[in-house]
Design an enzyme around this catalytic site. Structure first.
Site, PDB file in Angstrom:
ATOM      1  N   SER A  52       0.861  -1.191   0.000  1.00 31.33           N
ATOM      2  CA  SER A  52       0.000   0.000   0.000  1.00 31.33           C
ATOM      3  C   SER A  52       0.891   1.233   0.000  1.00 31.33           C
ATOM      4  O   SER A  52       2.050   1.186   0.425  1.00 31.33           O
ATOM      5  CB  SER A  52      -0.867   0.010   1.257  1.00 31.33           C
ATOM      6  N   TYR A  88      -2.182  -1.465  10.881  1.00 32.93           N
ATOM      7  CA  TYR A  88      -2.365  -1.673   9.434  1.00 32.93           C
ATOM      8  C   TYR A  88      -1.193  -1.065   8.648  1.00 32.93           C
ATOM      9  O   TYR A  88      -0.597  -1.746   7.793  1.00 32.93           O
ATOM     10  CB  TYR A  88      -3.690  -1.074   8.956  1.00 32.93           C
TER      11      TYR A  88
HETATM   12  N1  LIG Z   1      -8.866  -0.291  -0.771  1.00 30.96           N
HETATM   13  C1  LIG Z   1      -7.816   0.418  -0.427  1.00 30.96           C
HETATM   14  O1  LIG Z   1      -7.905   1.644  -0.173  1.00 30.96           O
HETATM   15  C2  LIG Z   1      -6.445  -0.226  -0.403  1.00 30.96           C
HETATM   16  C3  LIG Z   1      -5.320   0.594  -0.519  1.00 30.96           C
HETATM   17  C4  LIG Z   1      -4.067   0.018  -0.485  1.00 30.96           C
HETATM   18  C5  LIG Z   1      -3.926  -1.342  -0.343  1.00 30.96           C
HETATM   19  N2  LIG Z   1      -5.032  -2.128  -0.221  1.00 30.96           N
HETATM   20  C6  LIG Z   1      -4.836  -3.575  -0.065  1.00 30.96           C
HETATM   21  O2  LIG Z   1      -5.444  -4.227  -1.163  1.00 30.96           O
HETATM   22  C7  LIG Z   1      -5.739  -5.576  -0.802  1.00 30.96           C
HETATM   23  C8  LIG Z   1      -7.147  -5.899  -1.263  1.00 30.96           C
HETATM   24  O3  LIG Z   1      -8.056  -5.102  -0.527  1.00 30.96           O
HETATM   25  P1  LIG Z   1      -9.353  -4.448  -1.156  1.00 30.96           P
HETATM   26  O4  LIG Z   1      -9.214  -2.991  -1.049  1.00 30.96           O
HETATM   27  O5  LIG Z   1      -9.646  -5.038  -2.473  1.00 30.96           O
HETATM   28  O6  LIG Z   1     -10.423  -4.874  -0.041  1.00 30.96           O
HETATM   29  P2  LIG Z   1     -11.714  -5.792  -0.112  1.00 30.96           P
HETATM   30  O7  LIG Z   1     -12.635  -5.328  -1.166  1.00 30.96           O
HETATM   31  O8  LIG Z   1     -12.204  -5.847   1.301  1.00 30.96           O
HETATM   32  O9  LIG Z   1     -11.155  -7.222  -0.534  1.00 30.96           O
HETATM   33  C9  LIG Z   1     -10.377  -7.995   0.337  1.00 30.96           C
HETATM   34  C10 LIG Z   1     -10.271  -9.396  -0.221  1.00 30.96           C
HETATM   35  O10 LIG Z   1      -9.468 -10.183   0.672  1.00 30.96           O
HETATM   36  C11 LIG Z   1     -10.185 -11.359   1.018  1.00 30.96           C
HETATM   37  N3  LIG Z   1      -9.805 -11.785   2.355  1.00 30.96           N
HETATM   38  C12 LIG Z   1      -9.802 -11.039   3.490  1.00 30.96           C
HETATM   39  N4  LIG Z   1      -9.410 -11.791   4.518  1.00 30.96           N
HETATM   40  C13 LIG Z   1      -9.158 -13.031   4.021  1.00 30.96           C
HETATM   41  C14 LIG Z   1      -8.736 -14.237   4.598  1.00 30.96           C
HETATM   42  N5  LIG Z   1      -8.488 -14.353   5.890  1.00 30.96           N
HETATM   43  N6  LIG Z   1      -8.577 -15.331   3.791  1.00 30.96           N
HETATM   44  C15 LIG Z   1      -8.841 -15.249   2.463  1.00 30.96           C
HETATM   45  N7  LIG Z   1      -9.239 -14.113   1.866  1.00 30.96           N
HETATM   46  C16 LIG Z   1      -9.403 -13.026   2.646  1.00 30.96           C
HETATM   47  C17 LIG Z   1     -11.661 -10.987   0.898  1.00 30.96           C
HETATM   48  O11 LIG Z   1     -12.458 -12.109   0.592  1.00 30.96           O
HETATM   49  P3  LIG Z   1     -13.375 -12.905   1.621  1.00 30.96           P
HETATM   50  O12 LIG Z   1     -13.979 -11.906   2.551  1.00 30.96           O
HETATM   51  O13 LIG Z   1     -14.340 -13.592   0.713  1.00 30.96           O
HETATM   52  O14 LIG Z   1     -12.443 -13.863   2.298  1.00 30.96           O
HETATM   53  C18 LIG Z   1     -11.631 -10.082  -0.329  1.00 30.96           C
HETATM   54  O15 LIG Z   1     -11.657 -10.853  -1.503  1.00 30.96           O
HETATM   55  C19 LIG Z   1      -5.532  -5.656   0.708  1.00 30.96           C
HETATM   56  O16 LIG Z   1      -4.283  -6.265   0.969  1.00 30.96           O
HETATM   57  C20 LIG Z   1      -5.507  -4.206   1.148  1.00 30.96           C
HETATM   58  O17 LIG Z   1      -4.765  -4.002   2.322  1.00 30.96           O
HETATM   59  C21 LIG Z   1      -6.298  -1.599  -0.258  1.00 30.96           C
END
Ligand SMILES: NC(=O)c1ccc[n+]([C@@H]2O[C@H](COP(=O)([O-])OP(=O)(O)OC[C@H]3O[C@@H](n4cnc5c(N)ncnc54)[C@H](OP(=O)(O)O)[C@@H]3O)[C@@H](O)[C@H]2O)c1
Length: 260
Positions: free
Chosen positions: A139, A152
């Site tokens: 991130s 985080y």
């Molecule tokens: N959105 C932002 O602003 C942002 C910015 C920078 C980085 N990120 C990073 O991007 C990545 C994806 O996040 P996102 O923004 O796309 O959020 P999201 O929409 O909440 O998606 C998170 C994904 O991770 C899965 N997940 C969570 N815990 C899990 C577990 N214990 N086992 C297996 N799967 C799991 C969820 O699926 P299930 O719930 O079905 O398991 C979902 O598919 C993360 O690493 C996050 O830290 C996000």
């Protein structure tokens, strides 16, 4: 021959957008997430639309022994993982004194432990084959300390540091290691982290599709660091310009709760 990519957290957000692009690009896919119905539906869609092979593994990557189970299951099925995308992760908003310990520890298990163990398991075979790649979703926040989401931000600093070091170690093997560093992105992340009250949401938010597009292209080119968005690249540069303490105070101001 088709390459196979394993994506954790493929049921929504950035992971799903990445899966869309890999599938469209003709890669076979292993979709990992806890929400079985969502990844089953995606797998059927990809098979129909793109004629690729899609495998579903509905598991919690942070549960003890699960990365090892995934690794063994794929070996038994004869599926070779060419690319590993460690995307599953979540955040938690609030001061360290307020947040729940169990959720915080679970966050470390998902964001750090699972990502590290998955890499440890899948990387050696890639090195032996002399080809492949790992993309870890870090991130923008990995570049500085983050009051109001201290654990985080620290997990993402780990992911960034680990990934850049690993990229250096595997250089010349034919395998590449990439850190994708998105800024705030419109996904389920905001609700899941409880960030709804943060001033951060008043700033610019990128679309998950745009982040995934830059991530997909950069990863296939073997880039070590991918920072989607010009504004985010500027923000990542700020710690080099500002004293560390000032950067931390600035993040606090941006990340704090909106006044009621
Ligand atoms: N959105 C932002 O602003 C942002 C910015 C920078 C980085 N990120 C990073 O991007 C990545 C994806 O996040 P996102 O923004 O796309 O959020 P999201 O929409 O909440 O998606 C998170 C994904 O991770 C899965 N997940 C969570 N815990 C899990 C577990 N214990 N086992 C297996 N799967 C799991 C969820 O699926 P299930 O719930 O079905 O398991 C979902 O598919 C993360 O690493 C996050 O830290 C996000």
């Amino acid at each position: 021959m088709r390459r196979t990519v394993l994506i954790t957290g493929a049921s929504g957000g950035i992971g799903k957008e990445l899966a869309d692009r890999f599938a469209k690009g003709g890669h076979n896919i292993v979709l990992v997430a806890r929400s079985k119905s969502k990844i089953v539906e995606l797998a059927q869609e990809y098979q129909k639309k793109h004629g690729i092979q899609a495998t579903v593994i509905a598991k919690d990557v942070a549960a003890p022994g699960v990365p090892e189970e995934i690794f063994t299951e794929l070996k038994e099925k004869g599926i070779t993982v060419d690319y590993l995308v460690n995307n599953a992760g979540f955040g938690l908003f609030g001061t360290f004194m307020e947040t729940d310990m169990e959720q915080e520890v679970n966050m470390i298990d998902v964001n750090i432990k699972a990502l590290t163990v998955m890499t440890k398991l899948f990387l050696p075979d890639m090195i032996k084959r002399g080809q492949g790649g790992v993309m870890n979703v870090a991130s923008l926040v990995g570049f500085f300390p983050g009051p109001m989401m201290s654990v985080y931000y620290a997990t993402k600093a780990y992911v960034l540091s680990f990934t850049e070091a690993l990229a250096n170690e595997v250089s010349g093997t034919g395998v590449t290691v990439t850190a994708l560093c998105p800024g705030l992105t419109s996904t389920g992340f905001v609700d899941r982290s409880g960030m709804g009250a943060s001033k951060m949401l008043k700033g610019a938010i990128m679309e998950a599709g745009q982040v995934a597009e830059e991530g997909y292209r950069g990863f296939l080119r073997g880039k070590t660091l991918i920072m989607p968005g010009v504004r985010n690249r500027f923000i990542a540069f700020m710690p080099r310009l500002l004293p560390r303490m000032m950067m931390t105070r600035l993040v606090r101001r941006l990340q704090d709760r909106t006044e009621h």
